[in-house]
Design a protein around this motif. Sequence first.
Motif, PDB file in Angstrom:
ATOM      1  N   GLU A 174      45.288 -12.118  54.401  1.00  0.00           N
ATOM      2  CA  GLU A 174      45.329 -12.350  53.496  1.00  0.00           C
ATOM      3  C   GLU A 174      44.612 -11.220  52.509  1.00  0.00           C
ATOM      4  O   GLU A 174      45.322 -10.115  51.848  1.00  0.00           O
ATOM      5  CB  GLU A 174      45.198 -13.733  51.731  1.00  0.00           C
ATOM      6  CG  GLU A 174      45.445 -13.323  51.636  1.00  0.00           C
ATOM      7  CD  GLU A 174      44.694 -12.694  50.225  1.00  0.00           C
ATOM      8  OE1 GLU A 174      45.469 -12.720  48.364  1.00  0.00           O
ATOM      9  OE2 GLU A 174      43.748 -12.274  49.699  1.00  0.00           O
ATOM     10  N   GLU A 175      43.300 -10.757  52.925  1.00  0.00           N
ATOM     11  CA  GLU A 175      42.498 -10.007  52.510  1.00  0.00           C
ATOM     12  C   GLU A 175      42.850  -8.471  53.144  1.00  0.00           C
ATOM     13  O   GLU A 175      42.222  -7.178  51.971  1.00  0.00           O
ATOM     14  CB  GLU A 175      40.966  -9.935  53.084  1.00  0.00           C
ATOM     15  CG  GLU A 175      40.267 -10.880  52.869  1.00  0.00           C
ATOM     16  CD  GLU A 175      40.451 -11.467  51.415  1.00  0.00           C
ATOM     17  OE1 GLU A 175      40.924 -10.392  50.914  1.00  0.00           O
ATOM     18  OE2 GLU A 175      39.818 -12.172  50.447  1.00  0.00           O
TER      19      GLU A 175
ATOM     20  N   HIS B 152      44.143 -19.239  52.292  1.00  0.00           N
ATOM     21  CA  HIS B 152      43.839 -18.500  53.569  1.00  0.00           C
ATOM     22  C   HIS B 152      42.121 -18.668  54.112  1.00  0.00           C
ATOM     23  O   HIS B 152      41.254 -18.627  52.793  1.00  0.00           O
ATOM     24  CB  HIS B 152      44.170 -16.717  52.575  1.00  0.00           C
ATOM     25  CG  HIS B 152      42.906 -16.081  51.745  1.00  0.00           C
ATOM     26  ND1 HIS B 152      42.110 -15.469  52.290  1.00  0.00           N
ATOM     27  CD2 HIS B 152      43.220 -16.351  51.257  1.00  0.00           C
ATOM     28  CE1 HIS B 152      41.244 -15.324  50.798  1.00  0.00           C
ATOM     29  NE2 HIS B 152      41.922 -15.275  49.978  1.00  0.00           N
TER      30      HIS B 152
ATOM     31  N   ASP C 122      44.001 -19.469  45.318  1.00  0.00           N
ATOM     32  CA  ASP C 122      42.786 -18.722  45.479  1.00  0.00           C
ATOM     33  C   ASP C 122      42.195 -18.700  44.745  1.00  0.00           C
ATOM     34  O   ASP C 122      42.077 -18.655  43.849  1.00  0.00           O
ATOM     35  CB  ASP C 122      43.690 -16.950  46.302  1.00  0.00           C
ATOM     36  CG  ASP C 122      43.288 -15.979  46.938  1.00  0.00           C
ATOM     37  OD1 ASP C 122      41.632 -16.529  47.202  1.00  0.00           O
ATOM     38  OD2 ASP C 122      43.633 -15.656  47.741  1.00  0.00           O
TER      39      ASP C 122
ATOM     40  N   ASP D 228      35.602 -17.305  48.374  1.00  0.00           N
ATOM     41  CA  ASP D 228      36.854 -16.817  48.617  1.00  0.00           C
ATOM     42  C   ASP D 228      37.802 -16.986  50.299  1.00  0.00           C
ATOM     43  O   ASP D 228      36.730 -15.987  50.629  1.00  0.00           O
ATOM     44  CB  ASP D 228      37.200 -15.372  47.930  1.00  0.00           C
ATOM     45  CG  ASP D 228      38.393 -14.948  47.959  1.00  0.00           C
ATOM     46  OD1 ASP D 228      39.391 -15.456  48.070  1.00  0.00           O
ATOM     47  OD2 ASP D 228      38.618 -14.036  47.467  1.00  0.00           O
ATOM     48  N   ASN D 229      38.465 -17.862  50.959  1.00  0.00           N
ATOM     49  CA  ASN D 229      38.943 -19.031  50.045  1.00  0.00           C
ATOM     50  C   ASN D 229      38.574 -19.893  50.823  1.00  0.00           C
ATOM     51  O   ASN D 229      39.657 -20.681  50.875  1.00  0.00           O
ATOM     52  CB  ASN D 229      41.035 -17.664  50.451  1.00  0.00           C
ATOM     53  CG  ASN D 229      41.315 -19.074  49.251  1.00  0.00           C
ATOM     54  OD1 ASN D 229      40.649 -19.629  48.556  1.00  0.00           O
ATOM     55  ND2 ASN D 229      42.613 -18.616  49.200  1.00  0.00           N
TER      56      ASN D 229
HETATM   57 ZN   LIG Z   1      40.712 -14.880  48.159  1.00  0.00          ZN
END
Ligand SMILES: [Zn+2]
Length: 615
Positions: A430-431, A211, A485, A394-395
């Motif tokens: 994604e977060e 992501h 991830d 991340d990420n």
């Molecule tokens: Zn992540």
Amino acid sequence: MKLLLSPSSSLKSGPGAAMMTAKLLLRGRRSQHQHHRVVRRIPVLVSTSSSGSNTFSDNECDCGFCPSWGMRMIKPPLSFNRIQQQQQSRYSSSSSSSSTKSSSNDDSLYERKKLSSIEPPTVAKELVEYLNKSWTAFHATKNAEELLKKAGFVKLDEDKSWSSSSSNSNSNPPLKPNGKYYVVRNQSCIVAFCLGGEYVPGDGFHIIAAHTDSPCPKLKPVSKRKERAGCIGVGVQPYGGGLWHTWFDRDLSVAGRVLLKKNDGRVQSELVKIERPIVRIPSLAIHLDREINQSGFKPNLETNFAPILATAIKAELEGFNNNRENKNKDANNDNSSSSSGGETMHHPIILAILAEELKCEPEDIIDFELNVCDTQKSQIGGATNEFIFSGRLDNLCSSFCALKALIDASKDSSLKKHKGARAIALFDNEEVGSVSTSGGGGTVMIEAIKRATLSSNSSNSSNSSGGESDVIEQCLAKSFLVSADMAHAIHPNYTEKHEEQHQPLFHKGVVVKHNANQRYATTALTAYMFRECAKLSGIPTQEFVVKNDMGCGSTIGPIVSAQTGIRTVDVGVPQLSMHSVREMMGTEDVDICHKHFLAFYENIAKVDANVQMSS
Ligand SMILES: [Zn+2]
């Protein structure tokens, strides 16, 4: 000192073997940069004797580190005896250059110089460069697109036909075996793939997914705030689960995308990144909250978290007096007349800064999506240059390793004989749960797979698949997805937070993540297949499961695998300080991850062919 280790012996499981592999990876690394600097016509060391005689083969470098390495068949990451010879030659040459520069024979000084000149892996330096350019998901996507274009990938527009039989001259170029393609959605998500030379419709896609987004404060739709204590603040809302206290007392700025009205009436979306620190969230002095170290820092994200942009008096002196007329009004009650941004929604200083950067007039700005970003540059650090200190690891670490591995694998001669497609999917959001048009819960990846398969199917209706109607289902059943991830390395100051048999360390391999409650999509089979791809190339791996008395994070893995039925493994590179404004990881881990991903593309078909599931 000579240490030889056969690839097979490095594959033995257990911490001893993993430690040995990691040490060898590290030792080999030290010699890398020297090798590149000194050698133009590159020698390939073939002798294992301590005399280290060199012979020249092709003009290709066989050191295992050169960028061209990934273009050929994948190999064990290092040929250890050769690495050691390189290391010895590096040390002897750095020793002599050191003595010519300094007449001192002081051993400790020499040691210090040697440490500071240790070269991190090239791929780690490339990641740092990518991080510094990629402050937002938009920038990460744009920069990924540029790298793909440079490598010969062709853009496919989602709003045009992918059908090779389309008579529309405005359609995308026809998809062909050995072709390389990508799709961008919402400027924040990118799916790229290359078709194998022996690809036929219904063949599987081997995908690495990651992501592009990271937690950060984002500017509110009406970012103008009521003047407080003589200061002009910016209204922000937290995006994702950040460690928000780390954003205090940092030198911050903004980046994102801006909608501009052009002279001809068109509306254009442009990316923007203000490099200088223009905002800051100050913490409260210890004198005004003496209990904070005992009771913990618990900022109220609505009232304590607004960055300061300027003092009202300076703003007025510079001619930005819009705030004066709203002085006693809440800006939130003053947006009814605004439908197109401008000064009723945002402070004119923000608009002026953006206009200056975009070389337009403030009135041209219709609206924007801006993240608050840390201006401190990502960099290599640690006493032996073995860490990366940066936001957004991340990420973007996984995103970059996936991207680079795909580019390398697309140039690999093995692609010509490959049956199937190699792909990456770098999703947004994604977060915040992945449910968006550009997230892992959206359709961008599956639509790309379907359209690529059907497009090729229509152009190859005479081939072995014969234009079968269920080519999509066949393709999905043969596909495999690596959900990449970042993982939690064990923290030396909080070792009790990790389960005692599952404690990922720096430099010991990509972590395979497991969770019985399906927070990760890993199964015994997918874990084996991912590990086996690495093992065939002599690359170590680690395992992770969360402690039973703690909650477990999740990833796009369960979401994408549930929606598509694609076999999935959840993996990640170990890091510390996850979701802090400033995170930390090992440089060698970038190299290991990149090599593991290459090994995945190279070996997964072979591994898959050997797996049998009895019904
Ligand atoms: Zn992540």
